[in-house]
Structure formats: structure tokens, C-alpha cells
Design a protein around this motif. Structure first.
Motif, mmCIF file in Angstrom:
data_model
loop_
_atom_site.group_PDB
_atom_site.id
_atom_site.type_symbol
_atom_site.label_atom_id
_atom_site.label_comp_id
_atom_site.label_asym_id
_atom_site.label_seq_id
_atom_site.Cartn_x
_atom_site.Cartn_y
_atom_site.Cartn_z
ATOM 1 N N HIS A 70 36.748 39.341 42.115
ATOM 2 C CA HIS A 70 37.138 38.738 40.494
ATOM 3 C C HIS A 70 37.322 37.394 41.482
ATOM 4 O O HIS A 70 38.063 36.084 40.599
ATOM 5 N N CYS A 71 38.382 37.299 42.299
ATOM 6 C CA CYS A 71 38.738 35.803 42.679
ATOM 7 C C CYS A 71 37.624 35.590 42.987
ATOM 8 O O CYS A 71 38.366 33.762 43.602
ATOM 9 N N THR A 72 36.712 36.324 43.731
ATOM 10 C CA THR A 72 36.110 34.786 44.637
ATOM 11 C C THR A 72 33.905 34.796 43.942
ATOM 12 O O THR A 72 33.470 35.735 42.937
ATOM 13 N N ALA A 73 33.671 33.406 44.028
ATOM 14 C CA ALA A 73 31.767 33.693 44.080
ATOM 15 C C ALA A 73 31.399 34.719 44.162
ATOM 16 O O ALA A 73 30.398 35.242 43.376
ATOM 17 N N VAL A 74 31.593 34.700 45.554
ATOM 18 C CA VAL A 74 30.685 35.700 45.911
ATOM 19 C C VAL A 74 30.656 37.197 45.500
ATOM 20 O O VAL A 74 29.486 38.058 45.202
ATOM 21 N N GLY A 75 32.761 37.605 44.864
ATOM 22 C CA GLY A 75 32.331 39.066 44.483
ATOM 23 C C GLY A 75 31.702 38.529 43.213
ATOM 24 O O GLY A 75 31.308 40.362 42.160
ATOM 25 N N LYS A 76 31.979 37.433 42.367
ATOM 26 C CA LYS A 76 31.707 37.532 40.491
ATOM 27 C C LYS A 76 30.664 38.229 40.661
ATOM 28 O O LYS A 76 29.427 38.945 39.960
ATOM 29 N N ALA A 77 28.912 37.536 41.806
ATOM 30 C CA ALA A 77 27.811 37.645 42.362
ATOM 31 C C ALA A 77 27.434 38.824 42.146
ATOM 32 O O ALA A 77 26.187 39.487 42.167
ATOM 33 N N LEU A 78 28.382 39.985 42.825
ATOM 34 C CA LEU A 78 28.250 41.044 43.327
ATOM 35 C C LEU A 78 28.135 41.904 41.943
ATOM 36 O O LEU A 78 28.122 42.488 41.400
ATOM 37 N N LEU A 79 29.689 42.149 41.586
ATOM 38 C CA LEU A 79 30.223 42.421 40.325
ATOM 39 C C LEU A 79 29.458 41.780 39.594
ATOM 40 O O LEU A 79 28.819 43.446 38.632
ATOM 41 N N ALA A 80 28.386 41.357 39.045
ATOM 42 C CA ALA A 80 28.032 41.101 37.567
ATOM 43 C C ALA A 80 26.772 42.051 37.322
ATOM 44 O O ALA A 80 25.893 41.526 36.280
ATOM 45 N N HIS A 81 26.193 42.315 38.700
ATOM 46 C CA HIS A 81 24.914 43.566 38.952
ATOM 47 C C HIS A 81 25.659 45.234 38.819
ATOM 48 O O HIS A 81 23.985 45.416 39.061
ATOM 49 N N LEU A 82 26.501 45.535 38.705
ATOM 50 C CA LEU A 82 27.559 46.380 38.592
ATOM 51 C C LEU A 82 26.677 47.377 37.335
ATOM 52 O O LEU A 82 26.844 46.412 36.157
ATOM 53 N N PRO A 83 26.386 49.064 37.508
ATOM 54 C CA PRO A 83 26.381 49.097 36.474
ATOM 55 C C PRO A 83 27.385 48.882 35.125
ATOM 56 O O PRO A 83 28.924 48.943 35.693
ATOM 57 N N ALA A 138 44.121 41.065 39.927
ATOM 58 C CA ALA A 138 45.483 40.521 40.849
ATOM 59 C C ALA A 138 44.956 38.608 40.982
ATOM 60 O O ALA A 138 44.072 38.717 40.530
ATOM 61 N N ARG A 139 46.092 37.999 40.918
ATOM 62 C CA ARG A 139 46.555 36.962 41.366
ATOM 63 C C ARG A 139 46.225 35.601 42.473
ATOM 64 O O ARG A 139 47.198 36.369 42.722
ATOM 65 N N LEU A 140 45.569 35.216 42.923
ATOM 66 C CA LEU A 140 45.152 34.688 44.413
ATOM 67 C C LEU A 140 45.928 33.749 43.987
ATOM 68 O O LEU A 140 47.071 33.005 44.837
ATOM 69 N N SER A 194 43.232 31.728 39.501
ATOM 70 C CA SER A 194 42.654 33.082 39.285
ATOM 71 C C SER A 194 42.185 33.750 37.521
ATOM 72 O O SER A 194 43.220 33.356 37.271
ATOM 73 N N VAL A 195 41.431 34.561 37.979
ATOM 74 C CA VAL A 195 40.995 35.331 36.374
ATOM 75 C C VAL A 195 41.570 36.389 36.295
ATOM 76 O O VAL A 195 41.271 37.081 37.520
ATOM 77 N N GLU A 205 32.993 29.719 41.572
ATOM 78 C CA GLU A 205 34.476 29.351 41.724
ATOM 79 C C GLU A 205 35.474 28.554 41.849
ATOM 80 O O GLU A 205 34.941 27.248 42.778
ATOM 81 N N TYR A 206 36.867 28.019 41.387
ATOM 82 C CA TYR A 206 37.195 27.004 41.101
ATOM 83 C C TYR A 206 38.524 26.751 42.024
ATOM 84 O O TYR A 206 39.615 26.937 40.532
ATOM 85 N N GLY A 207 39.472 27.141 42.848
ATOM 86 C CA GLY A 207 40.184 27.145 43.576
ATOM 87 C C GLY A 207 40.701 28.561 43.820
ATOM 88 O O GLY A 207 42.168 28.744 43.098
ATOM 89 N N GLU A 208 40.140 29.945 43.146
ATOM 90 C CA GLU A 208 40.753 30.722 42.467
ATOM 91 C C GLU A 208 41.276 31.641 43.662
ATOM 92 O O GLU A 208 42.210 32.504 43.136
ATOM 93 N N SER A 209 40.118 31.809 44.893
ATOM 94 C CA SER A 209 41.028 32.835 45.407
ATOM 95 C C SER A 209 41.893 31.577 46.824
ATOM 96 O O SER A 209 42.700 32.594 47.897
ATOM 97 N N ASN A 210 41.403 30.720 47.133
ATOM 98 C CA ASN A 210 41.982 29.525 47.896
ATOM 99 C C ASN A 210 41.838 28.310 47.343
ATOM 100 O O ASN A 210 41.007 27.954 47.276
#
Length: 251
Positions: free
Chosen positions: A136-149, A162-164, A168-169, A190-195
Motif C-alpha cells: 500500500h506504500c508503493t505505486a506498483v503495489g497499489k496497481a496490484l492491490l486494486a485488482h484483487l477480489p 504500516a507507515r514508512l 504513507s497512506v 505514489e508521492y514519497g510514501e515508501s521512500n
């Protein structure tokens, strides 16, 4: 070093005997090669056969590798294909923008970077292939989470967010709104949410069945993020993800 489980070690020792045993092995042969008691060998062989890691030929009383081994190997081969093809596409995208490009998959509530191509510039994102980050802290992760059931998504995120970094959201409702936007636009940001001081854009990657199996992202230090219009970064990521999807057989 963590303690190994003896029963698992013995089972793997037996299973690995069959890598070079094309004609199969009988229980006495396995006992002789491993030095294990026949009772132990019989129990392990029976268990492995019950789970289809081995198959018993009743006519010859020999065991052979079973379907479950093939399924595991096939799953591993598919992951290797994603790495090999993904690395080539990531290189092409990175050459176009000279920024860091990742291809990642979802592993539980984390993303794992399957491959990474670094920017040639001195200031760039610090990460590594094989590294994992809360999705949830990454753009690549959000792209994957968004397509889960929905039920799977809720289960993965039930442990909290978690807050990195300060960006972080961590509110489920805020993340849900972002994932809804990702499903609509096909892009995640993602805008500075993981790094800190790094912004990213990502797009989902689909296989031959149309299933989202990975995502491709471009990570840019904030000092260079505004050097291009945001839609231009988005187009680079979307085109890269589409190219990779095509290479994986997606229509």
C-alpha cells in the motif's frame, strides 16, 4: 542459523533422489541410499505419494516423480519467464526516461521486486531486486492491490497499514479511494510514501488470461519528477506495462 526441521530434511533428501532416477526407485533402494530406517522411508514415501509429489507404480513397486513436482516447477518457470521478459522491457523503459524501473509481484501484503533497472543518474532510488515493501506504500503495489477480489484485499490488509514515511497512506478509507481510482484509470501513483523525496507511477501487467500478475513502475526523485508533465511519466509506465503484457501473451 535457524534450526532445520529433521522430518522435512529427510523428506527433501528422499525427494531429491528422484532427480536422477529416471527408472524410479523402490522403497528398499531409497532406504539403502539414505541410510534411513525402512519404516521411516515407507512413511515418507506414502506421504509424498498421497500429496502427488511421488507416484507409485504398483506393477514394479517403484516410485517416480509426481504431478505436484511438475506443478511447482512450472510455477517457478513462469516466474523466471516474468523475470527474463520483464527485465528486457524494464531496460527499454529506463532507456527512454533514464529513471529507475521496477517490475514487481504481490506476495501477501507486500510487493517483491522481480527485477530492477537503475537510472544512470547519480541521484536515484535505492532499492534492490528481491526486496519487499508494504504494497500500500508503493505505486506498483497499489496497481496490484486494486485488482484483487474485495475479500482477498480485506484479508491482506486486516493487519493494518504500516507507515514508512509521513506520506504513507494508513487510513483504509483513503486507500480504498485510491484503489478505486487505479481501477478506473489503470494507473497508480505514489508521492514519497515508501521512500522520501521519490515519486512513482505504475501500471498493471496482465498474462495471457488477462489476469493481473505483476506491475511495472517508474521511480523518480522529486527533483526530476517535475521536469516532465505527470501525464508523460504515466504514458511511459502504461506503455511499458502494455509491452510486458503483450510479451506475456495478453491480447
Amino acid at each position: 542459523m535457524p534450526r532445520l526441521t529433521p522430518a522435512v530434511v529427510r523428506s527433501l533428501d528422499i525427494l531429491e533422489l528422484f532427480l536422477d532416477a529416471r527408472e524410479g526407485l523402490t522403497a528398499p533402494e531409497v532406504a539403502r541410499r539414505t541410510g534411513l530406517p525402512r519404516t521411516t522411508v515407507h512413511e515418507i514415501l506414502t506421504t509424498l505419494a498421497a500429496r502427488a509429489y511421488l507416484k507409485r507404480d504398483e506393477a514394479t513397486a517403484t516410485y517416480h516423480l509426481g504431478l505436484s513436482v511438475f506443478r511447482l516447477g512450472n510455477a517457478f518457470a513462469e516466474r523466471l519467464d516474468l523475470h527474463a521478459v520483464g527485465l528486457g522491457v524494464a531496460r527499454a523503459v529506463s532507456q527512454r526516461c533514464d529513471e529507475t524501473v521496477h517490475v514487481a509481484i504481490l506476495d501477501g501484503a507486500d510487493v517483491v521486486y522481480v527485477c530492477k533497472v537503475d537510472s544512470t543518474q547519480s541521484v536515484r532510488m535505492v532499492s534492490r531486486a528481491g526486496g519487499r515493501v508494504p504494497a500500500h506504500c508503493t505505486a506498483v503495489g497499489k496497481a496490484l492491490l486494486a485488482h484483487l477480489p474485495q475479500d482477498e484485499l480485506e484479508r491482506l490488509l486486516a493487519g493494518g497499514l504500516a507507515r514508512l514515511t509521513p506520506n504513507s497512506v494508513t487510513e483504509p478509507d483513503a486507500l480504498a479511494r485510491q484503489l478505486k481510482e487505479v481501477r478506473t484509470s489503470g494507473l497508480a501513483f505514489e508521492y514519497g510514501e515508501s521512500n522520501p523525496d521519490v515519486s512513482c507511477v505504475a501500471a498493471p501487467v496482465r498474462d495471457h488470461t488477462g489476469t493481473v500478475v505483476a506491475a511495472l513502475s517508474i521511480s523518480v526523485p522529486d527533483m526530476r519528477w517535475k521536469q516532465r508533465p505527470e501525464p508523460e511519466w504515466a504514458t511511459l509506465a502504461a506503455n511499458g506495462a502494455h509491452h510486458l503484457s503483450t510479451e506475456l501473451g495478453s491480447a
